[in-house]
Design a protein around this motif. Sequence first.
Motif, PDB file in Angstrom:
ATOM      1  N   ARG A   1      28.482 -16.434   7.345  1.00  0.00           N
ATOM      2  CA  ARG A   1      29.078 -15.801   8.523  1.00  0.00           C
ATOM      3  C   ARG A   1      30.171 -14.831   8.078  1.00  0.00           C
ATOM      4  NH1 ARG A   1      27.811 -18.712  13.226  1.00  0.00           N
ATOM      5  NH2 ARG A   1      29.741 -18.171  14.303  1.00  0.00           N
TER       6      ARG A   1
ATOM      7  N   THR B   1      25.867  -9.257  12.621  1.00  0.00           N
ATOM      8  CA  THR B   1      24.473  -9.693  12.734  1.00  0.00           C
ATOM      9  C   THR B   1      23.574  -8.733  11.968  1.00  0.00           C
ATOM     10  OG1 THR B   1      24.108  -8.417  14.759  1.00  0.00           O
ATOM     11  CG2 THR B   1      24.956 -10.655  15.018  1.00  0.00           C
TER      12      THR B   1
ATOM     13  N   SER C   1      28.147  -6.316  15.866  1.00  0.00           N
ATOM     14  CA  SER C   1      29.024  -7.489  15.738  1.00  0.00           C
ATOM     15  C   SER C   1      29.242  -8.077  17.128  1.00  0.00           C
ATOM     16  CB  SER C   1      30.360  -7.097  15.100  1.00  0.00           C
ATOM     17  OG  SER C   1      30.180  -6.653  13.772  1.00  0.00           O
ATOM     18  N   ARG C   2      28.915  -9.347  17.285  1.00  0.00           N
ATOM     19  CA  ARG C   2      28.953  -9.974  18.603  1.00  0.00           C
ATOM     20  C   ARG C   2      30.172 -10.892  18.723  1.00  0.00           C
ATOM     21  NH1 ARG C   2      24.333  -8.256  20.506  1.00  0.00           N
ATOM     22  NH2 ARG C   2      22.547  -7.942  19.102  1.00  0.00           N
TER      23      ARG C   2
ATOM     24  N   SER D   1      30.811  -6.992  22.366  1.00  0.00           N
ATOM     25  CA  SER D   1      30.210  -6.698  21.057  1.00  0.00           C
ATOM     26  C   SER D   1      30.761  -5.376  20.536  1.00  0.00           C
ATOM     27  CB  SER D   1      28.689  -6.625  21.159  1.00  0.00           C
ATOM     28  OG  SER D   1      28.283  -5.584  22.042  1.00  0.00           O
TER      29      SER D   1
END
Length: 336
Positions: free
Chosen positions: A272, A293, A298-299, A332
């Motif tokens: 991560r 991701t 990017s969430r 996001s």
Amino acid sequence: MAAAELIDRARDGDGEAFRELTAPHLRELQVHCYRMLGSFEDAEDALQNTLLAAWQGLDGFEERASLRTWLYRIATHRCLDALRAASRRPARQWDVPGVEPPEPTRLGEVVWLQPFPGALPQDTAEAPLGPEARYERTESISLAFVTALQVLPPRQVAVLVLRDVLGFRAREVADVLDATVDSVDSALKRARAGLRRHQEPGAGHEPPPAPGSGAEEAIVGRFVDAWESADVDALVTLLTDDVFMSMPPMPFEYRGRDVVARFCAGLFDAGRRFDLVPARANGQPAFGAYLRTPDGVSRGVGLYVLTLTGDRIGAMTRFDDGVLPWFGLPRSLPGR
């Protein structure tokens, strides 16, 4: 326009006069409700209920006390009603896929806690404190202080906030709570003792650097570099020996540099990687956390709030992604 004229007009049904009358007190009442309830959403509801009750009950305002004190009376009772009516909210189970956390140091007593967006509002910072206030404004909105309050019985919370945070005199608090001075003094004694028992040991550390100072920016910048690069060794150098980590509404709590380092290493070892967007919560440095991701987006996965002590991080609190909109943060981020 004079307050007396505004009151007369509001009693005659003039909504604009009522809004003008109450506007100077809204932010401090919101912060008052937040301290008592530990929830930004619940504080918003309590504030709206306070205004509705004040509008409907303005004919009963006898002007023996100030309008501000009268509003605090209503707000305090609305918060007490909310605390009595609230069912115990369940803790959330660990839900991070692919990550097995270390055994927690303990399971926290307070799982329903929300951050307060931003620094202490300027109009709240200028609101008058009574002569018996014992806490600095910034300390009384800090996550550590608000968390400790949530462990106390509701009436003790009300007494301590009114007496030690806002500085109301014992007689004024007795009037607000429809109580005797002796009962207020007794509740305050018990509340102070309970607060000492539940405040984190780090409360005695060095004070944090001034908000926006070079010292604060330096440690915050080092944290961002370490977190975004998944550098556990660099992160460890920033932590106090007894650093504390929590993540409401999950009950897991970790105490000590080694176990916090293991927790963070578990996140990073699972692959991560994060981008951080700066914010501010409870007057403290905060960051929207965005998980990178494979599709390049990017969430948002949460909000981290740092408690600084001197040039180190004494506590880290992680909230879920539902709070991001309160801070003006997106869900996001586009790919870099």
